[in-house]
Write a protein that holds these residues in place. Structure first.
Motif, PDB file in Angstrom:
ATOM      1  N   ARG A  26      -0.371  -0.710   1.761  1.00 21.66           N
ATOM      2  CA  ARG A  26      -0.751  -0.346   3.135  1.00 21.66           C
ATOM      3  C   ARG A  26       0.555  -0.864   3.989  1.00 21.66           C
ATOM      4  N   GLN A  27       0.704  -0.097   4.901  1.00 23.51           N
ATOM      5  CA  GLN A  27       1.984  -0.710   6.104  1.00 23.51           C
ATOM      6  C   GLN A  27       2.017  -2.030   6.302  1.00 23.51           C
ATOM      7  N   PRO A 113       3.351   4.813   7.322  1.00 30.52           N
ATOM      8  CA  PRO A 113       2.053   4.857   6.687  1.00 30.52           C
ATOM      9  C   PRO A 113       1.919   6.304   6.063  1.00 30.52           C
ATOM     10  N   ALA A 116      -2.729   5.544   1.865  1.00 35.07           N
ATOM     11  CA  ALA A 116      -2.808   4.024   1.149  1.00 35.07           C
ATOM     12  C   ALA A 116      -1.237   3.432   0.902  1.00 35.07           C
ATOM     13  N   THR A 118       3.140   3.243   1.886  1.00 31.67           N
ATOM     14  CA  THR A 118       4.241   3.176   3.066  1.00 31.67           C
ATOM     15  C   THR A 118       5.543   3.590   2.532  1.00 31.67           C
TER      16      THR A 118
END
Length: 165
Positions: A26-27, A113, A116, A118
């Motif tokens: 994730r980001q 993003p 899920a 990045t």
């Protein structure tokens, strides 16, 4: 009448190195990997390199003073000053061997993003095309930038897996 072309290249194109990587995390987690020295010391630098940190303050105007230890035993003093921090989207920094280094360059890291994952894009802008060319040839900056993002990807995926348990 003056027209501006939307697809025109930026004036800095001949002074830039751009590397990117899609990271399976994730980001927020990928961004966080830059925020603490405990994270950075686990992944920063190309393959075979380690770091020793002398000072670390992650805020705009803060400094990261460290040494990168190359696999052949050569030490490379490093100095980074964070100039813009926009969690969890962007980090802008100045990077040189030391404060007031005439070869200091700017790096802009964008974190975008994608579900899920990045996308990290690291854009380094050098003061001159000659300096950009020198770091590409002498220090293999493109390959080592890709290796660094590869180490970030491995670290972030490991942290994400541990967090999912």
């Amino acid at each position: 009448m003056t027209e501006t072309r939307q697809d025109a290249q930026p004036a800095t194109t001949d002074r830039e190195i751009v590397v990117s990587r899609l990271i399976d995390a994730r980001q927020e987690l990928v961004f966080e990997a830059f925020t603490e020295v405990e994270h950075l010391s686990r992944w920063w630098g190309p393959e075979g390199f380690t770091t020793t940190t002398y000072a670390f303050e992650f805020h705009e105007g803060g400094v990261w003073d460290f040494v990168m230890h190359g696999p052949g035993g050569t030490d490379y003093p490093q100095w980074i000053m964070w100039t813009e921090i926009v969690p969890p989207k962007r980090i802008t920094l100045l990077h040189g061997a030391y404060r007031d280094d005439p070869d200091t360059f700017e790096s802009i890291l964008d974190f975008t993003p994608h579900d899920a994952t990045t996308r990290v894009v690291m854009r380094s802008i050098f003061p001159t095309r000659q300096l950009r060319d020198r770091v590409v040839l002498e220090y293999h900056a493109i390959e080592r930038g890709e290796q660094t993002l590869g180490k970030l990807a491995s670290y972030a995926a490991e942290v994400a897996r541990k967090g999912a348990r």
